[in-house]
Motif scaffolding. Structure first.
Motif, PDB file in Angstrom:
ATOM      1  N   GLU A  68       0.844  -1.188   0.000  1.00  0.00           N
ATOM      2  CA  GLU A  68       0.000   0.000   0.000  1.00  0.00           C
ATOM      3  C   GLU A  68       0.885   1.247   0.000  1.00  0.00           C
ATOM      4  N   GLY A  69       0.274   2.398  -0.332  1.00  0.00           N
ATOM      5  CA  GLY A  69       1.009   3.652  -0.258  1.00  0.00           C
ATOM      6  C   GLY A  69       1.118   4.345  -1.601  1.00  0.00           C
ATOM      7  N   ASP A  70       1.555   5.612  -1.569  1.00  0.00           N
ATOM      8  CA  ASP A  70       1.563   6.408  -2.791  1.00  0.00           C
ATOM      9  C   ASP A  70       2.668   6.008  -3.770  1.00  0.00           C
ATOM     10  N   LEU A  71       3.647   5.210  -3.326  1.00  0.00           N
ATOM     11  CA  LEU A  71       4.689   4.711  -4.227  1.00  0.00           C
ATOM     12  C   LEU A  71       4.660   3.184  -4.313  1.00  0.00           C
ATOM     13  N   ALA A  72       3.476   2.621  -4.068  1.00  0.00           N
ATOM     14  CA  ALA A  72       3.347   1.160  -4.026  1.00  0.00           C
ATOM     15  C   ALA A  72       3.732   0.499  -5.346  1.00  0.00           C
ATOM     16  N   GLN A  73       3.566   1.224  -6.452  1.00  0.00           N
ATOM     17  CA  GLN A  73       3.846   0.623  -7.761  1.00  0.00           C
ATOM     18  C   GLN A  73       5.339   0.377  -7.987  1.00  0.00           C
TER      19      GLN A  73
END
Length: 204
Positions: A68-73
């Motif tokens: 999860e999170g805004d840089l998960a990718q």
């Protein structure tokens, strides 16, 4: 009679809440993830491999892993399932540029899987979820300081210890000469000024 019923109801609510707290403490202690936190300063195309260890008391418990999170990718897992515990690897592959400066958080999540049949005949189904944090710090343009000042309560005439922490989150180094002004309230009277030596605070 109504008063007695109210007291019994209140006691039941307290007992029920206490039982839930104990249940949460017991289930949380039954599952651990290490490392709990990883911190990295951003660098273009940074690659880092993190080995996680999950420890559980139930060797048959099925666990699922996800990001999860805004840089998960930018995180890849070598496993998405575990049973009872074990090790898995998270590979961080950052891009060449991240536009938004500041702190970015990625969470490596380990969650207990609850089968539908486990809930039959029960009032509450609980599933423990743990999150290991990966903090990525992207520098601000130019100069950017974050300052923390800590102290403690003392009586008149006793020595006071001050702890000053300065972090540079900007791309440029900064020369600083901090001052601490001690003011008496409520009259706003300046008691003393403490001067620190000049220091160079490197970027990040």
């Amino acid at each position: 009679m109504p008063q007695k019923k109210s007291v019994q109801t209140h006691f039941f609510q307290i007992f029920f809440a206490f039982a839930i707290i104990l249940l949460l403490i017991k289930t949380s202690a039954a599952l651990l993830i290490t490392p709990a936190k990883v911190e990295e300063n951003f660098a273009g195309n940074l690659e880092k491999t993190i080995i996680y260890t999950v420890t559980g008391k139930d060797p048959t418990q099925k666990l699922k892993i996800y990001i999860e999170g805004d840089l998960a990718q930018y995180v890849e897992l070598d496993k998405e399932k575990l049973t009872g515990g074990g090790k898995f690897t998270a590979t961080l592959k950052l891009p060449a540029f991240i536009e938004k400066p500041g702190k970015h958080q990625i969470f490596v999540v380990v969650e207990e899987e609850i089968e539908d049949e486990e809930l039959v005949g029960t009032m509450i189904g609980t599933s423990v979820t743990l999150k290991g944090a990966i903090n990525i710090f992207v520098p601000y343009t130019g100069k950017f300081l974050e300052i923390f000042l800590k102290s403690h309560d003392v009586n008149i005439g006793e020595p006071v210890n001050f702890e000053l922490e300065i972090i540079s989150w900007g791309k440029e180094d900064v020369n600083v000469r901090p001052e601490i002004e001690i003011i008496s309230l409520p009259e706003q009277k300046l008691i003393e000024t403490l001067y620190f030596n000049n220091r160079e605070i490197k970027s990040r």
